[in-house]
Scaffold this motif. Sequence first.
Motif, PDB file in Angstrom:
ATOM      1  N   ARG A  97      10.109  -7.692-117.786  1.00 19.65           N
ATOM      2  CA  ARG A  97       9.882  -8.480-118.965  1.00 19.65           C
ATOM      3  C   ARG A  97       8.911  -9.999-118.538  1.00 19.65           C
ATOM      4  O   ARG A  97       7.822  -9.677-118.604  1.00 19.65           O
ATOM      5  CB  ARG A  97      10.928  -9.037-119.335  1.00 19.65           C
ATOM      6  N   LYS A  98       9.723 -10.262-118.155  1.00 19.16           N
ATOM      7  CA  LYS A  98       9.197 -11.949-117.376  1.00 19.16           C
ATOM      8  C   LYS A  98      10.408 -12.191-116.249  1.00 19.16           C
ATOM      9  O   LYS A  98      11.708 -11.723-116.395  1.00 19.16           O
ATOM     10  CB  LYS A  98       8.839 -12.865-118.277  1.00 19.16           C
ATOM     11  N   SER A  99      10.083 -12.736-115.255  1.00 14.60           N
ATOM     12  CA  SER A  99      10.725 -13.421-113.874  1.00 14.60           C
ATOM     13  C   SER A  99      11.957 -13.736-114.687  1.00 14.60           C
ATOM     14  O   SER A  99      12.344 -14.630-115.604  1.00 14.60           O
ATOM     15  CB  SER A  99      10.108 -14.630-113.524  1.00 14.60           C
ATOM     16  N   PHE A 100      13.022 -13.639-114.202  1.00 11.36           N
ATOM     17  CA  PHE A 100      14.743 -14.248-114.597  1.00 11.36           C
ATOM     18  C   PHE A 100      14.693 -14.101-115.966  1.00 11.36           C
ATOM     19  O   PHE A 100      15.319 -14.217-116.767  1.00 11.36           O
ATOM     20  CB  PHE A 100      14.708 -15.754-114.250  1.00 11.36           C
ATOM     21  N   ASN A 101      14.524 -12.914-116.033  1.00 12.86           N
ATOM     22  CA  ASN A 101      14.805 -12.375-117.169  1.00 12.86           C
ATOM     23  C   ASN A 101      14.724 -10.258-117.633  1.00 12.86           C
ATOM     24  O   ASN A 101      14.157 -10.450-118.123  1.00 12.86           O
ATOM     25  CB  ASN A 101      13.883 -12.996-118.580  1.00 12.86           C
ATOM     26  N   GLY A 102      15.643  -9.964-117.847  1.00 15.29           N
ATOM     27  CA  GLY A 102      16.151  -8.971-118.322  1.00 15.29           C
ATOM     28  C   GLY A 102      15.732  -8.086-117.730  1.00 15.29           C
ATOM     29  O   GLY A 102      16.812  -8.530-116.079  1.00 15.29           O
ATOM     30  N   PRO A 103      15.956  -6.197-116.604  1.00 17.85           N
ATOM     31  CA  PRO A 103      15.576  -5.533-115.971  1.00 17.85           C
ATOM     32  C   PRO A 103      14.937  -5.544-114.666  1.00 17.85           C
ATOM     33  O   PRO A 103      13.560  -6.740-115.173  1.00 17.85           O
ATOM     34  CB  PRO A 103      15.289  -4.330-116.672  1.00 17.85           C
ATOM     35  N   PHE A 104      15.054  -5.137-113.776  1.00 16.17           N
ATOM     36  CA  PHE A 104      14.218  -5.389-112.996  1.00 16.17           C
ATOM     37  C   PHE A 104      14.324  -4.708-111.762  1.00 16.17           C
ATOM     38  O   PHE A 104      14.887  -3.938-111.973  1.00 16.17           O
ATOM     39  CB  PHE A 104      14.407  -6.844-112.068  1.00 16.17           C
ATOM     40  N   VAL A 105      13.632  -4.381-110.577  1.00 18.77           N
ATOM     41  CA  VAL A 105      13.545  -3.393-109.636  1.00 18.77           C
ATOM     42  C   VAL A 105      12.562  -4.190-108.236  1.00 18.77           C
ATOM     43  O   VAL A 105      12.160  -4.638-108.478  1.00 18.77           O
ATOM     44  CB  VAL A 105      13.088  -1.825-109.768  1.00 18.77           C
ATOM     45  N   THR A 139      16.789  -1.600-105.052  1.00 16.79           N
ATOM     46  CA  THR A 139      17.626  -2.248-105.699  1.00 16.79           C
ATOM     47  C   THR A 139      17.007  -2.088-106.738  1.00 16.79           C
ATOM     48  O   THR A 139      15.958  -2.273-107.572  1.00 16.79           O
ATOM     49  CB  THR A 139      17.342  -3.795-105.701  1.00 16.79           C
ATOM     50  N   ALA A 140      17.790  -2.293-107.919  1.00 19.94           N
ATOM     51  CA  ALA A 140      17.852  -2.587-109.801  1.00 19.94           C
ATOM     52  C   ALA A 140      18.747  -3.043-110.161  1.00 19.94           C
ATOM     53  O   ALA A 140      19.533  -2.727-109.294  1.00 19.94           O
ATOM     54  CB  ALA A 140      17.865  -1.133-110.245  1.00 19.94           C
ATOM     55  N   GLY A 141      18.240  -3.899-111.351  1.00 15.33           N
ATOM     56  CA  GLY A 141      19.043  -5.191-111.930  1.00 15.33           C
ATOM     57  C   GLY A 141      18.563  -5.256-113.297  1.00 15.33           C
ATOM     58  O   GLY A 141      18.012  -4.893-113.789  1.00 15.33           O
ATOM     59  N   TRP A 142      19.575  -6.201-113.876  1.00 10.70           N
ATOM     60  CA  TRP A 142      19.437  -6.888-114.796  1.00 10.70           C
ATOM     61  C   TRP A 142      20.178  -8.829-114.777  1.00 10.70           C
ATOM     62  O   TRP A 142      21.357  -8.743-114.550  1.00 10.70           O
ATOM     63  CB  TRP A 142      20.450  -6.499-115.905  1.00 10.70           C
ATOM     64  N   HIS A 143      19.293  -9.388-115.181  1.00 15.06           N
ATOM     65  CA  HIS A 143      19.442 -11.042-114.990  1.00 15.06           C
ATOM     66  C   HIS A 143      19.831 -11.110-116.332  1.00 15.06           C
ATOM     67  O   HIS A 143      18.851 -10.930-117.529  1.00 15.06           O
ATOM     68  CB  HIS A 143      18.296 -11.405-114.892  1.00 15.06           C
ATOM     69  N   LYS A 144      20.769 -11.792-117.356  1.00 18.24           N
ATOM     70  CA  LYS A 144      21.022 -12.462-118.635  1.00 18.24           C
ATOM     71  C   LYS A 144      21.553 -13.826-118.194  1.00 18.24           C
ATOM     72  O   LYS A 144      22.174 -14.602-117.850  1.00 18.24           O
ATOM     73  CB  LYS A 144      22.745 -11.513-118.465  1.00 18.24           C
ATOM     74  N   ILE A 145      20.357 -14.093-119.849  1.00 19.83           N
ATOM     75  CA  ILE A 145      20.166 -15.848-119.825  1.00 19.83           C
ATOM     76  C   ILE A 145      21.137 -16.220-120.629  1.00 19.83           C
ATOM     77  O   ILE A 145      21.432 -15.580-121.849  1.00 19.83           O
ATOM     78  CB  ILE A 145      18.805 -15.376-120.014  1.00 19.83           C
ATOM     79  N   LEU A 146      22.023 -17.090-120.210  1.00 20.94           N
ATOM     80  CA  LEU A 146      23.533 -18.098-120.471  1.00 20.94           C
ATOM     81  C   LEU A 146      22.732 -19.135-121.380  1.00 20.94           C
ATOM     82  O   LEU A 146      23.053 -18.981-122.476  1.00 20.94           O
ATOM     83  CB  LEU A 146      25.144 -18.301-119.568  1.00 20.94           C
ATOM     84  N   SER A 147      22.739 -19.559-120.043  1.00 17.81           N
ATOM     85  CA  SER A 147      21.740 -21.169-121.141  1.00 17.81           C
ATOM     86  C   SER A 147      20.153 -21.833-120.381  1.00 17.81           C
ATOM     87  O   SER A 147      20.244 -20.339-120.038  1.00 17.81           O
ATOM     88  CB  SER A 147      22.368 -21.866-120.876  1.00 17.81           C
ATOM     89  N   PRO A 148      19.784 -22.618-120.570  1.00 21.02           N
ATOM     90  CA  PRO A 148      18.399 -23.098-120.367  1.00 21.02           C
ATOM     91  C   PRO A 148      18.525 -22.651-118.771  1.00 21.02           C
ATOM     92  O   PRO A 148      17.787 -23.024-117.635  1.00 21.02           O
ATOM     93  CB  PRO A 148      18.418 -24.353-120.633  1.00 21.02           C
ATOM     94  N   HIS A 149      19.912 -23.284-117.888  1.00 20.98           N
ATOM     95  CA  HIS A 149      19.702 -23.589-116.493  1.00 20.98           C
ATOM     96  C   HIS A 149      20.858 -22.336-115.490  1.00 20.98           C
ATOM     97  O   HIS A 149      21.110 -22.333-114.589  1.00 20.98           O
ATOM     98  CB  HIS A 149      20.770 -24.543-115.850  1.00 20.98           C
ATOM     99  N   TRP A 150      21.574 -21.696-116.608  1.00 23.64           N
ATOM    100  CA  TRP A 150      22.708 -20.321-115.472  1.00 23.64           C
ATOM    101  C   TRP A 150      22.382 -19.087-115.985  1.00 23.64           C
ATOM    102  O   TRP A 150      21.967 -19.130-117.350  1.00 23.64           O
ATOM    103  CB  TRP A 150      24.248 -20.788-116.608  1.00 23.64           C
ATOM    104  N   GLY A 151      22.331 -18.177-115.751  1.00 21.47           N
ATOM    105  CA  GLY A 151      22.764 -16.837-115.866  1.00 21.47           C
ATOM    106  C   GLY A 151      23.105 -16.229-115.009  1.00 21.47           C
ATOM    107  O   GLY A 151      23.977 -16.604-114.022  1.00 21.47           O
ATOM    108  N   LEU A 152      23.660 -14.906-115.125  1.00 27.42           N
ATOM    109  CA  LEU A 152      24.071 -14.278-114.875  1.00 27.42           C
ATOM    110  C   LEU A 152      23.956 -12.391-114.710  1.00 27.42           C
ATOM    111  O   LEU A 152      22.714 -11.867-115.403  1.00 27.42           O
ATOM    112  CB  LEU A 152      25.275 -13.299-115.806  1.00 27.42           C
ATOM    113  N   GLU A 153      23.301 -12.128-113.132  1.00 28.93           N
ATOM    114  CA  GLU A 153      23.193 -11.222-113.161  1.00 28.93           C
ATOM    115  C   GLU A 153      23.772 -10.233-111.750  1.00 28.93           C
ATOM    116  O   GLU A 153      24.442  -9.863-111.245  1.00 28.93           O
ATOM    117  CB  GLU A 153      21.960 -11.512-111.715  1.00 28.93           C
ATOM    118  N   PHE A 154      22.987  -8.462-112.390  1.00 28.55           N
ATOM    119  CA  PHE A 154      24.203  -7.544-111.906  1.00 28.55           C
ATOM    120  C   PHE A 154      22.830  -7.003-110.606  1.00 28.55           C
ATOM    121  O   PHE A 154      21.971  -6.543-111.975  1.00 28.55           O
ATOM    122  CB  PHE A 154      24.615  -6.775-113.249  1.00 28.55           C
TER     123      PHE A 154
END
Length: 199
Positions: A97-105, A139-154
């Motif tokens: 999608r875009k940096s720091f949002n959603g799936p990545f490899v 690597t493969a993963g997903w970044h979930k945006i929690l707020s403008p400053h915080w996120g959770l990444e798997f």
Amino acid sequence: MFRRIVDRRVFDNSVFILKCCFIFILQLIPFQLKAQYIALKSNLIYDAIAVPSLGAEVRIDSIYTVAVSGTYCPFSFASDRKWKNWSVRPEVRRWFRKSFNGPFVGTELFYGYFNASRVPFIGLKNRRGEGCFIGGGITAGWHKILSPHWGLEFSIAAGYVHVSYDKYLNYECGYNEGHNVRNLIMPTGISMSLVYVIR
């Protein structure tokens, strides 16, 4: 005396590799960075098993980022069990999608050193091993945006690992049973990271 020479060479090689990784990362970072393109992170899984971790990730453009993370564990545990280690892991990521949002490899390299005893892998259940490891993978993963400053990444990673170590009969002054080398294709990492985006 011989062990001191070997330890010094391992240390010198480790420092050289760390410097190369640092220079590589600096060359990928644009000189005019904006603060909102920098994220700091810590792998909660590693932190929970007493292997403190810290990482940083920088946006290169809308879909590419470069990251570097490290771990350091100086601890020993009860019953002469220990998993002392450090590692450094540079990585380049491509976001869908875009940096720091959603799936990545991504692709990564890693290097580290360990001094372990009574751990259930590479034949050290009743032995002590001391050496280094190097490798790389995907690597493969997903970044979930929690707020403008915080996120959770798997994320998960898999690839090639070269392990070179000396195995000892037991404890610090145990009999050296010889030098071992292993080449493995295996999972190389799992993370659930808490991410803070600097703005």
